[in-house]
Scaffold this active site. Structure first.
Site, PDB file in Angstrom:
ATOM      1  N   LEU A 194       0.892  -1.154   0.000  1.00 43.81           N
ATOM      2  CA  LEU A 194       0.000   0.000   0.000  1.00 43.81           C
ATOM      3  C   LEU A 194       0.929   1.202   0.000  1.00 43.81           C
ATOM      4  O   LEU A 194       1.893   1.236   0.771  1.00 43.81           O
ATOM      5  CB  LEU A 194      -0.893   0.024   1.250  1.00 43.81           C
ATOM      6  N   ASP A 195       0.661   2.182  -0.856  1.00 39.58           N
ATOM      7  CA  ASP A 195       1.604   3.290  -0.952  1.00 39.58           C
ATOM      8  C   ASP A 195       1.588   4.177   0.294  1.00 39.58           C
ATOM      9  O   ASP A 195       0.754   4.024   1.185  1.00 39.58           O
ATOM     10  CB  ASP A 195       1.382   4.100  -2.240  1.00 39.58           C
ATOM     11  N   PHE A 196       2.520   5.099   0.346  1.00 37.98           N
ATOM     12  CA  PHE A 196       2.787   5.918   1.528  1.00 37.98           C
ATOM     13  C   PHE A 196       1.543   6.629   2.056  1.00 37.98           C
ATOM     14  O   PHE A 196       1.330   6.721   3.267  1.00 37.98           O
ATOM     15  CB  PHE A 196       3.869   6.946   1.183  1.00 37.98           C
TER      16      PHE A 196
ATOM     17  N   SER B 271      -1.668   5.798   1.347  1.00 40.58           N
ATOM     18  CA  SER B 271      -2.856   4.947   1.395  1.00 40.58           C
ATOM     19  C   SER B 271      -2.921   4.234   2.741  1.00 40.58           C
ATOM     20  O   SER B 271      -1.910   4.060   3.419  1.00 40.58           O
ATOM     21  CB  SER B 271      -2.829   3.923   0.257  1.00 40.58           C
TER      22      SER B 271
ATOM     23  N   ARG C 268      -4.366   5.432  -8.214  1.00 38.82           N
ATOM     24  CA  ARG C 268      -3.850   6.803  -8.296  1.00 38.82           C
ATOM     25  C   ARG C 268      -3.525   7.180  -9.744  1.00 38.82           C
ATOM     26  O   ARG C 268      -3.738   8.330 -10.154  1.00 38.82           O
ATOM     27  CB  ARG C 268      -2.617   6.956  -7.399  1.00 38.82           C
TER      28      ARG C 268
END
Length: 250
Positions: free
Chosen positions: A112-114, A116, A201
């Site tokens: 999961l990105d920074f 999220s 995104r």
């Protein structure tokens, strides 16, 4: 002389597939566990799998040495890196877990990105991790996101038909459900069936839409539920079994 190999009682019980270690703790507290005929008074008692007899609810159980993997479901917070170590010194998902779990060398399944948040599984089970992240076995993931403005019917249709990103990458169809449209913000639920990096995104960037919040709420059968941000829990024995069945693991 060979040293005896003892393990914690809750680990012994969990290995039998009856419940998670936390569930085993509860069984002990409820007085439902006996060791060699005597009621156990602590889930931390050390037992010898080769000698001690452990009973749960009056039924003798056996230790399964192959069931020692750890399976954790974490509610990842925003501004947390999905890695074991960050050279920039940012907080990682391991910082959200207690030392007793970290020392077992758990690793995240996927990313999961920074910015999220939401459901993230961590485990020591390499085979399960490989299957969950492999395209052949990719489990559907459900996300909820809030954006500024709202999507047009055409934009929703494009995503549901299989969107081609501006960089030329073709995506699998994404199921889109409108959850709410209040003022100048809208909330949607998206179901993804592939693991493209930063897919949501990138899609919304192509639509020139600003994402205000992005949260993963489900992956396969695993649900975030009411788990609070930064909190974690072990998967239940049933969840592990169903997950392995879905991944065609023996």
């Amino acid at each position: 002389m060979t040293e005896k190999k003892t393990i914690r009682l809750n680990k012994f019980i969990a290995s039998a597939g009856l419940t998670s270690r936390r569930g085993a703790d509860d069984l002990v507290k409820q007085g439902k566990v006996n060791i060699n005929g005597e009621t156990a008074d602590s889930p931390g008692i050390q037992v010898d799998p080769e000698i001690d007899q452990v009973e749960v609810n009056g039924k003798l159980i056996e230790y399964d040495s192959q069931a020692e993997n750890v399976y954790v479901l974490l509610h990842k917070t925003i501004e947390t890196v999905t890695t074991a170590y960050d050279p920039e010194g940012r907080k990682t998902v391991l910082d959200l877990l207690p030392a007793e779990i970290v020392k077992k060398r758990v690793f995240p399944v996927g990313r999961l990105d920074f910015y999220s948040e939401g459901l993230l599984m961590l485990t020591t089970d390499g085979e399960l991790c490989n299957r969950m992240t492999h395209p052949k076995w990719h489990l559907p993931k459900i996300y909820q996101l809030t954006i500024r403005g709202k999507l047009t019917e055409r934009q929703i249709s494009i995503m549901e038909s299989g969107m081609c990103l501006e960089d030329g990458e073709l995506l699998a169809p994404v199921k889109v459900k409108t959850l709410s449209e209040i003022g100048d913000t809208s909330k949607y639920e998206l179901i993804l069936h592939q693991g493209i990096n930063r897919q949501i995104r990138r899609m919304f960037s192509d639509f020139k839409k600003t994402i205000l919040r992005l949260k993963r709420v489900r992956q396969g059968r695993l649900e975030l539920g009411d788990l609070k941000p930064g909190k974690w829990r072990e998967l239940t024995a049933k969840e592990i079994t169903l997950l392995k069945n879905d991944l065609k693991m023996k």
